[in-house]
Design a protein around this motif. Structure first.
Motif, mmCIF file in Angstrom:
data_model
loop_
_atom_site.group_PDB
_atom_site.id
_atom_site.type_symbol
_atom_site.label_atom_id
_atom_site.label_comp_id
_atom_site.label_asym_id
_atom_site.label_seq_id
_atom_site.Cartn_x
_atom_site.Cartn_y
_atom_site.Cartn_z
ATOM 1 N N GLY A 171 -9.902 1.415 11.268
ATOM 2 C CA GLY A 171 -9.143 2.627 10.980
ATOM 3 C C GLY A 171 -9.218 3.060 9.533
ATOM 4 N N VAL A 172 -10.368 2.811 8.886
ATOM 5 C CA VAL A 172 -10.559 3.213 7.491
ATOM 6 C C VAL A 172 -11.760 4.150 7.389
ATOM 7 N N ASP A 173 -11.880 4.809 6.241
ATOM 8 C CA ASP A 173 -12.946 5.797 6.050
ATOM 9 C C ASP A 173 -14.337 5.193 6.040
ATOM 10 N N GLY A 174 -14.487 4.023 5.507
ATOM 11 C CA GLY A 174 -15.798 3.381 5.420
ATOM 12 C C GLY A 174 -15.712 2.156 4.550
ATOM 13 N N PRO A 175 -16.807 1.413 4.446
ATOM 14 C CA PRO A 175 -16.784 0.214 3.606
ATOM 15 C C PRO A 175 -16.730 0.572 2.122
ATOM 16 N N ILE A 176 -16.230 -0.344 1.346
ATOM 17 C CA ILE A 176 -16.130 -0.147 -0.098
ATOM 18 C C ILE A 176 -17.396 -0.661 -0.758
ATOM 19 N N GLU A 177 -17.962 0.150 -1.623
ATOM 20 C CA GLU A 177 -19.152 -0.260 -2.353
ATOM 21 C C GLU A 177 -18.744 -1.110 -3.553
ATOM 22 N N GLY A 178 -19.662 -1.922 -4.039
ATOM 23 C CA GLY A 178 -19.372 -2.861 -5.114
ATOM 24 C C GLY A 178 -18.782 -2.236 -6.352
ATOM 25 N N ARG A 179 -19.290 -1.071 -6.744
ATOM 26 C CA ARG A 179 -18.772 -0.462 -7.980
ATOM 27 C C ARG A 179 -17.352 0.075 -7.803
ATOM 28 N N ARG A 180 -16.881 0.108 -6.585
ATOM 29 C CA ARG A 180 -15.509 0.564 -6.317
ATOM 30 C C ARG A 180 -14.628 -0.589 -5.842
ATOM 31 N N HIS A 181 -14.969 -1.804 -6.264
ATOM 32 C CA HIS A 181 -14.241 -2.973 -5.804
ATOM 33 C C HIS A 181 -12.755 -2.923 -6.143
ATOM 34 N N SER A 182 -12.377 -2.123 -7.120
ATOM 35 C CA SER A 182 -10.956 -2.026 -7.472
ATOM 36 C C SER A 182 -10.144 -1.410 -6.327
ATOM 37 N N GLN A 183 -10.820 -0.785 -5.351
ATOM 38 C CA GLN A 183 -10.129 -0.213 -4.194
ATOM 39 C C GLN A 183 -9.795 -1.261 -3.133
ATOM 40 N N LEU A 184 -10.403 -2.440 -3.233
ATOM 41 C CA LEU A 184 -10.173 -3.475 -2.219
ATOM 42 C C LEU A 184 -8.695 -3.800 -2.006
ATOM 43 N N PRO A 185 -7.904 -3.988 -3.069
ATOM 44 C CA PRO A 185 -6.485 -4.317 -2.828
ATOM 45 C C PRO A 185 -5.718 -3.227 -2.080
ATOM 46 N N LEU A 186 -6.248 -2.018 -2.044
ATOM 47 C CA LEU A 186 -5.560 -0.927 -1.359
ATOM 48 C C LEU A 186 -5.792 -0.962 0.146
ATOM 49 N N ARG A 187 -6.805 -1.675 0.585
ATOM 50 C CA ARG A 187 -7.114 -1.763 2.008
ATOM 51 C C ARG A 187 -6.297 -2.869 2.642
ATOM 52 N N TRP A 188 -5.398 -2.489 3.464
ATOM 53 C CA TRP A 188 -4.549 -3.405 4.206
ATOM 54 C C TRP A 188 -3.847 -4.375 3.286
ATOM 55 N N ALA A 189 -3.483 -3.918 2.103
ATOM 56 C CA ALA A 189 -2.835 -4.793 1.126
ATOM 57 C C ALA A 189 -1.514 -5.343 1.655
ATOM 58 N N HIS A 190 -0.903 -4.646 2.590
ATOM 59 C CA HIS A 190 0.362 -5.110 3.136
ATOM 60 C C HIS A 190 0.203 -6.389 3.962
ATOM 61 N N LEU A 191 -1.013 -6.754 4.313
ATOM 62 C CA LEU A 191 -1.237 -7.968 5.086
ATOM 63 C C LEU A 191 -1.627 -9.164 4.236
ATOM 64 N N TRP A 192 -1.988 -8.919 3.000
ATOM 65 C CA TRP A 192 -2.473 -9.984 2.135
ATOM 66 C C TRP A 192 -1.508 -10.180 0.972
ATOM 67 N N VAL A 193 -1.052 -11.381 0.776
ATOM 68 C CA VAL A 193 -0.252 -11.695 -0.402
ATOM 69 C C VAL A 193 -1.167 -12.486 -1.321
ATOM 70 N N ARG A 194 -1.602 -11.846 -2.397
ATOM 71 C CA ARG A 194 -2.537 -12.491 -3.312
ATOM 72 C C ARG A 194 -1.812 -13.409 -4.287
ATOM 73 N N GLN A 195 -2.536 -14.410 -4.720
ATOM 74 C CA GLN A 195 -1.996 -15.378 -5.665
ATOM 75 C C GLN A 195 -1.464 -14.644 -6.901
ATOM 76 N N GLY A 196 -0.260 -14.980 -7.288
ATOM 77 C CA GLY A 196 0.347 -14.374 -8.461
ATOM 78 C C GLY A 196 1.012 -13.039 -8.204
ATOM 79 N N GLU A 197 0.937 -12.519 -6.951
ATOM 80 C CA GLU A 197 1.506 -11.201 -6.651
ATOM 81 C C GLU A 197 2.596 -11.242 -5.592
ATOM 82 N N ALA A 198 3.113 -12.429 -5.293
ATOM 83 C CA ALA A 198 4.102 -12.558 -4.228
ATOM 84 C C ALA A 198 5.371 -11.751 -4.514
ATOM 85 N N GLY A 199 5.708 -11.558 -5.789
ATOM 86 C CA GLY A 199 6.915 -10.827 -6.134
ATOM 87 C C GLY A 199 6.708 -9.334 -6.310
#
Length: 180
Positions: free
Chosen positions: A120-148
């Motif tokens: 249900g997303v527009d397309g895959p993220i290219e390497g130079r746009r890796h900063s967009q990765l946390p925006l994809r389904w971020a509500h399902l992933w709790v990354r180290q250091g970001e639990a709060g």
């Protein structure tokens, strides 16, 4: 979508790691530096990062201990079918294969596009746009250091709350929990 099985090869400290996901609940545990965050990041990247990506997003996956290119296989259920996804992250020669139990077998850009539709997303993220990765389904992933971190309290350009609510409503989930 329900994850069934994953295999990581040459991903950071994991030469080969097999994971089975329980239908109800899967918990990754272990001491510091055991590779728990690596597993979560590899799953996130196999779903959303283009196999031909280059740069930091792929460099972060490479093993310094084991030779070979990072590769992730993922079995999952989505859209009423069982799917097998395999990505090898190697820049321009990166590969993506996606097949279903219904006989559909796709490679390359066609596989990446079908995966994006399933997610249900527009397309895959290219390497130079890796900063967009946390925006994809971020509500399902709790990354180290970001639990709060309160993602719902972030500016809308940092996290697309409206898209999350829309996806939950389309899938019949109660969005009321987000408001509380």
């Amino acid at each position: 979508m329900r994850l069934l099985h994953a295999t990581l090869r040459q991903v950071r400290l994991h030469q080969q790691l097999e994971l089975q996901f329980d239908p109800r609940f899967t918990l990754l545990g272990g001491p510091n530096e055991a590779g728990k965050s690596t597993v979560v990041e590899a799953l996130h990247k196999v779903l959303f990062l283009k196999a031909s990506a280059t740069g930091r997003a792929v460099d972060e996956m490479r093993s310094r201990l084991h030779s070979g290119l990072p590769e992730v296989e993922l079995s999952f259920e989505a859209a009423g079918a069982r799917w097998e996804l395999r990505k090898r992250f190697s820049g321009a020669s990166g590969t993506c294969q996606l097949s279903s139990d219904a006989g559909l077998a796709l490679r390359g850009a066609a596989a990446e596009e079908q995966l994006a539709r399933l997610l249900g997303v527009d397309g895959p993220i290219e390497g130079r746009r890796h900063s967009q990765l946390p925006l994809r389904w971020a509500h399902l992933w709790v990354r180290q250091g970001e639990a709060g971190t309160n993602l719902l309290g972030s500016p809308s350009e940092a996290y697309d709350v409206e898209q999350l609510v829309q996806q939950l409503q389309q899938r019949g989930a109660a969005a009321a929990a987000l408001e509380s």
